[in-house]
Design a protein around this motif. Structure first.
Motif, short mmCIF file in Angstrom:
data_model
loop_
_atom_site.label_atom_id
_atom_site.label_comp_id
_atom_site.label_asym_id
_atom_site.label_seq_id
_atom_site.Cartn_x
_atom_site.Cartn_y
_atom_site.Cartn_z
N PRO A 130 0.82 -1.21 0.00
CA PRO A 130 0.00 0.00 0.00
C PRO A 130 0.85 1.25 0.00
O PRO A 130 1.90 1.31 0.64
CB PRO A 130 -0.81 -0.11 1.29
CG PRO A 130 -0.10 -1.11 2.13
CD PRO A 130 0.71 -1.98 1.22
N SER A 131 0.39 2.24 -0.75
CA SER A 131 1.08 3.53 -0.76
C SER A 131 0.64 4.41 0.40
O SER A 131 1.34 5.32 0.80
CB SER A 131 0.83 4.25 -2.08
OG SER A 131 -0.56 4.47 -2.24
N ASP A 132 -0.54 4.11 0.93
CA ASP A 132 -1.10 4.87 2.04
C ASP A 132 -2.30 4.10 2.59
O ASP A 132 -2.65 3.05 2.07
CB ASP A 132 -1.53 6.26 1.56
CG ASP A 132 -1.60 7.28 2.70
OD1 ASP A 132 -1.39 6.88 3.87
OD2 ASP A 132 -1.88 8.45 2.43
N TYR A 133 -2.92 4.65 3.62
CA TYR A 133 -4.10 4.02 4.19
C TYR A 133 -5.24 5.03 4.24
O TYR A 133 -5.01 6.21 4.50
CB TYR A 133 -3.81 3.48 5.60
CG TYR A 133 -2.88 2.30 5.55
CD1 TYR A 133 -3.37 1.01 5.41
CD2 TYR A 133 -1.50 2.48 5.63
CE1 TYR A 133 -2.52 -0.07 5.35
CE2 TYR A 133 -0.64 1.41 5.56
CZ TYR A 133 -1.16 0.13 5.42
OH TYR A 133 -0.32 -0.94 5.34
N PHE A 134 -6.45 4.55 3.98
CA PHE A 134 -7.63 5.40 3.95
C PHE A 134 -8.38 5.31 5.27
O PHE A 134 -8.56 4.23 5.82
CB PHE A 134 -8.56 4.95 2.81
CG PHE A 134 -9.88 5.66 2.78
CD1 PHE A 134 -9.99 6.95 2.28
CD2 PHE A 134 -11.03 5.05 3.28
CE1 PHE A 134 -11.20 7.62 2.26
CE2 PHE A 134 -12.25 5.70 3.25
CZ PHE A 134 -12.33 6.98 2.74
N SER A 135 -8.83 6.44 5.77
CA SER A 135 -9.66 6.50 6.97
C SER A 135 -10.80 7.48 6.74
O SER A 135 -10.66 8.44 5.96
CB SER A 135 -8.85 6.96 8.18
OG SER A 135 -7.85 6.02 8.48
N TYR A 136 -11.90 7.24 7.40
CA TYR A 136 -13.10 8.09 7.25
C TYR A 136 -13.81 8.15 8.59
O TYR A 136 -14.00 7.12 9.24
CB TYR A 136 -14.02 7.49 6.19
CG TYR A 136 -15.41 8.09 6.12
CD1 TYR A 136 -15.63 9.29 5.47
CD2 TYR A 136 -16.49 7.46 6.73
CE1 TYR A 136 -16.89 9.84 5.39
CE2 TYR A 136 -17.77 8.01 6.67
CZ TYR A 136 -17.96 9.19 5.99
OH TYR A 136 -19.22 9.74 5.93
N ASP A 137 -14.16 9.33 9.01
CA ASP A 137 -14.96 9.54 10.23
C ASP A 137 -16.05 10.54 9.93
O ASP A 137 -15.79 11.56 9.28
CB ASP A 137 -14.10 10.11 11.36
CG ASP A 137 -13.22 9.07 12.00
OD1 ASP A 137 -13.79 8.11 12.54
OD2 ASP A 137 -11.99 9.23 11.96
#
Length: 162
Positions: A130-137
């Protein structure tokens, strides 16, 4: 891009909340008579118990965690003496029915740790990193009010904010 995302912030509310309403699908709107009426049909708060609190957690899909807390309370002020002791509305005694009701709810939705992979880094002979990680709040807070207008007419209103 921002215009495409407008209105999607609380899209998770469309899936419904509350164990009983989710089990009944959209049919719950017609019989809303407990603390979940705060979100589904606020006038139904007048048909429930004088005070209720509740919470739930569910995972929508495989990754979206949704936490839901709600409560409602009624003003049991005496009303005018009725012509008879009962109405035809759910056989609720007129002289002891609540005059008005209030409710609140809070919803929190969260996704975290979803890996983002760039398309050009994927091939049959390499490990996918992975190049990055996704988060959502996201949070939604709502308040509701309901009252009797006449002996057989109830109205309710819910306001929701992010």
């Amino acid at each position: 891009l921002a215009a495409d995302q407008a209105g999607n912030e609380i899209a998770f509310l469309d899936s419904g909340l509350g164990a009983r309403p989710m089990g009944m699908g959209t049919a719950f709107t017609a019989i809303a008579n407990d603390r979940n009426a705060v979100l589904w049909n606020p006038a139904g708060m007048l048909m429930g118990k004088p005070f209720e609190l509740g919470s739930m957690h569910t995972t929508l899909g495989t990754d979206l965690d949704v936490y839901y807390m709600n409560g409602m309370w009624q003003d049991i002020a005496p009303t005018k003496e009725p012509e008879s002791d009962y109405t035809t509305d759910y056989l609720q005694p007129k002289k002891n029915r609540p005059k008005r009701a209030w409710g609140v709810y809070w919803v929190h939705a969260n996704i975290s740790g979803l890996p983002l992979v760039e398309e050009e880094s994927v091939s049959a002979n390499t490990d996918i990193l992975p190049s990055d990680y996704f988060s959502y709040d996201a949070n939604a807070l709502g308040v509701s009010y309901a009252q009797w207008l006449k002996s057989n007419i109830m109205v309710g209103l819910t306001a929701t904010g992010l």
